[in-house]
Write a protein that holds these residues in place. Structure first.
Motif, mmCIF file in Angstrom:
data_model
loop_
_atom_site.group_PDB
_atom_site.id
_atom_site.type_symbol
_atom_site.label_atom_id
_atom_site.label_comp_id
_atom_site.label_asym_id
_atom_site.label_seq_id
_atom_site.Cartn_x
_atom_site.Cartn_y
_atom_site.Cartn_z
ATOM 1 N N GLN A 31 33.875 48.738 27.675
ATOM 2 C CA GLN A 31 33.418 47.780 26.667
ATOM 3 C C GLN A 31 32.986 46.480 27.342
ATOM 4 O O GLN A 31 33.553 46.072 28.362
ATOM 5 N N LYS A 32 31.975 45.853 26.753
ATOM 6 C CA LYS A 32 31.615 44.497 27.134
ATOM 7 C C LYS A 32 32.015 43.572 25.983
ATOM 8 O O LYS A 32 31.693 43.840 24.819
ATOM 9 N N ILE A 33 32.721 42.490 26.316
ATOM 10 C CA ILE A 33 33.106 41.502 25.303
ATOM 11 C C ILE A 33 32.290 40.238 25.564
ATOM 12 O O ILE A 33 32.445 39.583 26.596
ATOM 13 N N SER A 34 31.424 39.930 24.632
ATOM 14 C CA SER A 34 30.515 38.789 24.817
ATOM 15 C C SER A 34 31.143 37.466 24.429
ATOM 16 O O SER A 34 30.774 36.414 24.963
ATOM 17 N N LYS A 35 32.086 37.505 23.484
ATOM 18 C CA LYS A 35 32.742 36.268 23.037
ATOM 19 C C LYS A 35 34.210 36.319 23.442
ATOM 20 O O LYS A 35 34.997 37.073 22.874
ATOM 21 N N VAL A 36 34.541 35.532 24.465
ATOM 22 C CA VAL A 36 35.909 35.499 24.976
ATOM 23 C C VAL A 36 36.387 34.053 25.037
ATOM 24 O O VAL A 36 35.585 33.111 24.952
ATOM 25 N N ASP A 37 37.673 33.894 25.202
ATOM 26 C CA ASP A 37 38.239 32.562 25.421
ATOM 27 C C ASP A 37 37.573 31.937 26.644
ATOM 28 O O ASP A 37 37.247 32.633 27.609
ATOM 29 N N SER A 38 37.373 30.635 26.619
ATOM 30 C CA SER A 38 36.674 29.955 27.713
ATOM 31 C C SER A 38 37.361 30.163 29.065
ATOM 32 O O SER A 38 36.729 30.010 30.112
ATOM 33 N N PHE A 39 38.624 30.530 29.059
ATOM 34 C CA PHE A 39 39.349 30.785 30.303
ATOM 35 C C PHE A 39 38.732 31.949 31.078
ATOM 36 O O PHE A 39 38.823 32.007 32.302
ATOM 37 N N TYR A 40 38.092 32.889 30.355
ATOM 38 C CA TYR A 40 37.530 34.086 30.977
ATOM 39 C C TYR A 40 36.024 33.967 31.234
ATOM 40 O O TYR A 40 35.369 34.967 31.534
#
Length: 326
Positions: A127-136
């Motif tokens: 999977q690709k996650i486009s919206k993540v916490d800014s930490f990542y």
């Protein structure tokens, strides 16, 4: 339609092959016994090491035998590097990029949740996650940890990603088990890979890029010997491919598995079993362990299945011993 396809395949083999004696034998079998006998002869031919030696001769086996993957990512934890290899027009894997990478705080293979280690193994990008916490950073790619072999070994944990670096925070020069590269790097990676066709190999040190074609030939000929026993209801030879320590993905041990398979084989059904998108990959940090994946197409009067299959095998004296499967 199936008989027609087999006959076309036979003609192709006769036209391409220089082994006239074998051609005569195949034609004689066909003349005397019909197309089904030819199919059995062709299935038997796929079990021969000589066929696979010839087939593999001009194939790039840098990372194993790969039918499904256009890209290979290798992570060398000792050098803190993530490398991208891409298949070129000649179907050869060429090094494209090397990214500096952060990995787990603690050295060694991951075994349990929270041990701060990056796993060693062979994984898919699921999977690709486009919206993540800014930490990542700007995005993350989710790996298939824990895979079938990890679970067989009793490993726990989840959420092993390849991700970027914080955009708003500071961070240490290690992760809790993920692989982190800089943000231009993760964006570059996103442009170059199709996650459905990308293999990830993580090792403590440099990932082996000199895989023996001889060993791959052993594994592939054994894989088709296992298939041959399965198709033609030879339950004893079929079960001989399973190691004493075999445990299926759902916890079924060898004795339970034998009873289950003997009940199925007792039906003596005619079967069609095809393997597509085969991949045979030596498992890092493991002696003579191979991960085999393929798409299986199975049809009989009582059951049909089309889907992904995983075998983890140990190669001992040129024979595969299946230790787990899914």
């Amino acid at each position: 339609m199936q008989n027609k396809k087999i006959f076309i395949l036979l003609i192709f083999i006769l036209l391409r092959s220089s082994l006239m004696a074998s051609n005569m034998e195949l034609l004689t079998h066909y003349r005397n016994n019909g197309i089904e006998d030819i199919q059995k002869q062709l299935d038997l031919s796929l079990t021969q090491k000589a066929y696979w030696n010839e087939y593999l001769k001009n194939i790039d086996t840098k990372f194993g035998y790969l039918e499904s993957y256009d890209n290979v990512l290798t992570c060398d934890k000792s050098q803190s590097q993530l490398s991208l290899y891409m298949k070129d027009a000649n179907n050869t894997y060429q090094l494209q990029k090397v990214y500096s990478a952060y990995t787990g705080k603690i050295k060694g293979d991951k075994h349990k949740e929270g041990d701060l280690k990056t796993p060693v193994g062979v994984y898919k990008i699921v999977q690709k996650i486009s919206k993540v916490d800014s930490f990542y950073g700007p995005m993350a790619f989710v790996t298939s940890y824990p895979n079938t072999y990890d679970k067989y070994q009793g490993k726990t944990g989840k959420g092993i990603w390849i991700h970027g670096l914080p955009t708003l925070q500071q961070r240490d020069e290690f992760t809790k088990g993920c692989i982190a590269i800089n943000n231009p790097g993760i964006e570059c990676l996103d442009k170059h890979i199709n996650i459905n066709k990308t293999l990830l190999i993580i090792n403590e040190s440099s990932v082996d890029k000199n895989i023996s074609k001889d060993f791959l030939g052993d594994v592939l000929s054994n894989l088709y010997s296992w298939r041959y026993a399965w198709i033609y209801n030879d339950v004893e030879n079929y079960l001989n491919f399973y190691a004493n320590e075999f445990v299926r993905f759902d916890g079924m041990n060898l004795e339970e598995f034998k009873k289950y398979k003997k009940r199925i084989f007792a039906k003596n059904e005619k079967k069609t079993i095809l393997f597509n998108n085969i991949n045979v990959i030596p498992y890092p940090e493991s002696e003579n362990i191979y991960k085999i994946t393929f798409k299986e197409i199975y049809k009989s009067n009582s059951f049909s299945f089309t889907g992904d299959k995983v075998l983890i095998v140990k190669l001992i004296n040129k024979k595969i011993n299946i230790i787990t499967e899914k």
